[in-house]
Design a protein around this motif. Structure first.
Motif, PDB file in Angstrom:
ATOM      1  N   GLN A   1       0.504  -0.374  -9.542  1.00  0.00           N
ATOM      2  CA  GLN A   1       1.564   0.591  -9.255  1.00  0.00           C
ATOM      3  C   GLN A   1       2.484   0.153  -8.111  1.00  0.00           C
ATOM      4  N   GLN A   2       2.283  -1.028  -7.592  1.00  0.00           N
ATOM      5  CA  GLN A   2       3.118  -1.521  -6.497  1.00  0.00           C
ATOM      6  C   GLN A   2       4.458  -1.999  -7.059  1.00  0.00           C
ATOM      7  N   GLN A   3       5.406  -1.064  -7.148  1.00  0.00           N
ATOM      8  CA  GLN A   3       6.706  -1.384  -7.738  1.00  0.00           C
ATOM      9  C   GLN A   3       7.490  -2.383  -6.889  1.00  0.00           C
ATOM     10  N   ASP A   4       7.341  -2.293  -5.557  1.00  0.00           N
ATOM     11  CA  ASP A   4       8.048  -3.239  -4.686  1.00  0.00           C
ATOM     12  C   ASP A   4       7.599  -4.671  -4.967  1.00  0.00           C
ATOM     13  N   ALA A   5       6.287  -4.845  -5.177  1.00  0.00           N
ATOM     14  CA  ALA A   5       5.762  -6.174  -5.464  1.00  0.00           C
ATOM     15  C   ALA A   5       6.266  -6.675  -6.815  1.00  0.00           C
ATOM     16  N   LYS A   6       6.358  -5.775  -7.788  1.00  0.00           N
ATOM     17  CA  LYS A   6       6.863  -6.175  -9.110  1.00  0.00           C
ATOM     18  C   LYS A   6       8.308  -6.646  -9.021  1.00  0.00           C
ATOM     19  N   ALA A   7       9.115  -5.886  -8.268  1.00  0.00           N
ATOM     20  CA  ALA A   7      10.521  -6.265  -8.118  1.00  0.00           C
ATOM     21  C   ALA A   7      10.641  -7.594  -7.373  1.00  0.00           C
ATOM     22  N   ALA A   8       9.824  -7.765  -6.318  1.00  0.00           N
ATOM     23  CA  ALA A   8       9.870  -8.999  -5.543  1.00  0.00           C
ATOM     24  C   ALA A   8       9.405 -10.183  -6.379  1.00  0.00           C
ATOM     25  N   LEU A   9       8.356  -9.963  -7.195  1.00  0.00           N
ATOM     26  CA  LEU A   9       7.856 -11.042  -8.038  1.00  0.00           C
ATOM     27  C   LEU A   9       8.904 -11.463  -9.063  1.00  0.00           C
TER      28      LEU A   9
END
Length: 475
Positions: free
Chosen positions: A226-234
């Motif tokens: 659920q870590q959306q920030d990490a998904k966007a950064a990845l």
């Protein structure tokens, strides 16, 4: 035999076994009680009017029973019995308050007994109350785990991990198989590890180690999907890696062309196409490979540079120019191309800083730097339309941040106020004016009093900006 009859028969059989057991253990006592009950039945101990009262009560009960729809009552009994059975069979729900659940079982059994005894009115009253009690019990059970979970979710979002853990533990204690609470517990359990991985990603960015960033973000998502920030950064990191691979393949193709190794150039171009076949450089470079097969020397290189410059592909221009400087150091075209490509690419990277993080423009100093950058790079737009688009985008972002902000000025209605370099507020008790973000000086003056200067920084904030300007010190 209907299910109601079966239930009644089972209930009677159960009671019969209890009675038989009692008779075996205390035959004489039961016989004595039976005699007493029989005598009481034929010789009432109350006054002479009691039989009439009992007949009246029995008559009223009979009327009430006749008013009951037995078929509907049977259906209600079966449905309520099923409801009790499902409640008992449901994990955590039945164990939450076992005494109440046992009460529900006793109530449904009593309702069947009343029905078997033809006391339909009482049976109906019992199951109506029982259904109400079950509904209330289920609602209370849901609230007992859903509310702590909701509070835990809020605490987790606010990074109050200890509170989140305690609240979620309350929810799981009530309903240990709650999918939402179990999912949140996994996030709580991995919170500190995820935080460490974010730090690793940050360090990777400082070091310029993009692979380290990617590995950190991938592990974060694995631990906490659920870590959306990490998904966007990845996604951004993956795109950067893709661009780097594409650029390397393209550079290999250009170098191969310069070495007259056209087979190697075609191989590198095919590799670049496999990475991203929608890039316009591919068609342009392919055309230049074909042209290079027919032409040699500086004239060919200058033509390729002009083609890529005309296509607004300055990364390729820079690659060609840097390579060309070694072979043709006296070429004015190559020298100018290298300089222009370097300036355009540097300007593009500088503008990307503001486009990627527009929130930083809320800072007055950073916003002024952006304004200076736009002014400094505007002259390059005649060479690069793409750079012109970025400049327009940054100008729009600056304009959004430069929208006037309400500033409330409070005074004593005697002090004459003006904003230096802007305008006059006048003598007011309270007045709201609008100023663009920046630094201002409010001057207050009053006859017979010492003037005052108030320095104010106007910037976007969730807190209203209120300025007090008063001349209180007599001269």
């Amino acid at each position: 035999m209907s299910s109601v009859d079966e239930q009644i028969a089972q209930s009677r059989a159960k009671k019969k076994r209890v009675i038989v057991t009692g008779v075996i253990t205390s035959v004489f006592a039961c016989l004595l009680i039976g005699v007493v009950v029989t005598l009481l039945a034929y010789f009432p101990v109350s006054g002479g009017d009691t039989p009439v009262a009992e007949e009246k009560d029995e008559s009223q009960a009979s009327l009430a029973n006749h008013a009951i729809d037995r078929k509907a009552l049977q259906t209600a009994l079966n449905e309520t019995n099923q409801r009790v059975s499902e409640l008992v069979a449901t994990p955590y729900l039945s164990k939450w308050k076992p005494v109440k659940v046992a009460g529900f079982q006793a109530d449904i059994e009593q309702a069947f007994d009343d029905y078997g005894a033809s006391d339909y009115s009482q049976a109906q009253t019992t199951i109506e109350q029982l259904n109400t009690d079950i509904t209330n019990y289920q609602s209370a059970f849901e609230k007992a785990y859903k509310q702590p979970y909701a509070d835990a979710e809020k605490a987790f979002a606010a990074n109050d991990i200890d509170d989140a853990a305690q609240l979620n533990a309350q929810a799981l204690k009530v309903k240990g198989d709650s999918s939402d609470a179990m999912a949140l517990q996994k996030r709580i359990d991995t919170y500190h590890e995820v935080a460490d991985l974010y730090e690793q990603a940050r360090v990777g960015g400082v070091e310029g180690n993009i692979e380290k960033q990617r590995a950190a973000y991938q592990q974060i998502i694995k631990l906490d999907p659920q870590q959306q920030d990490a998904k966007a950064a990845l996604a951004k990191v993956e795109q950067q890696i893709k661009q780097q691979r594409f650029a390397r393949a393209l550079a290999t193709a250009v170098n191969a062309i310069d070495r007259k190794d056209f087979d190697r150039a075609q191989e590198a171009l095919a590799k670049a196409s496999a990475i991203d076949n929608n890039r316009p450089e591919l068609a342009t470079l392919q055309a230049q490979i074909d042209a290079e097969l027919k032409s040699q020397g500086m004239e060919s290189l200058e033509k390729r540079i002009q083609v890529f410059a005309g296509a607004d592909e300055w990364q390729t221009v820079l690659i060609l120019a840097e390579k060309g400087m070694a072979d043709y150091p006296d070429s004015q075209v190559v020298q100018q191309a290298k300089q222009s490509a370097g300036e355009i690419l540097a300007a593009s990277s500088a503008l990307d800083v503001y486009i990627d993080r527009p929130d930083r423009l809320a800072d007055n100093n950073i916003r002024q730097n952006a304004v200076n950058a736009v002014s400094r790079y505007s002259g390059l737009t005649q060479l690069s339309a793409k750079l012109g688009e970025k400049i327009s985008q940054v100008e729009q972002l600056i304009e959004q941040e430069n929208q006037p902000i309400d500033v409330t000025v409070r005074s004593d209605n005697r002090t004459y106020i003006k904003v230096l370099g802007v305008g006059v507020v006048g003598e007011v008790r309270e007045k709201t004016i609008q100023l663009k973000p920046g630094k201002y000086q409010f001057e207050g003056s009053r006859e017979g009093y010492r003037s005052t200067i108030v320095d104010v920084v106007v910037e976007k904030s969730g807190t209203p900006i209120v300025i007090n300007v008063q001349c209180n010190e007599r001269v």
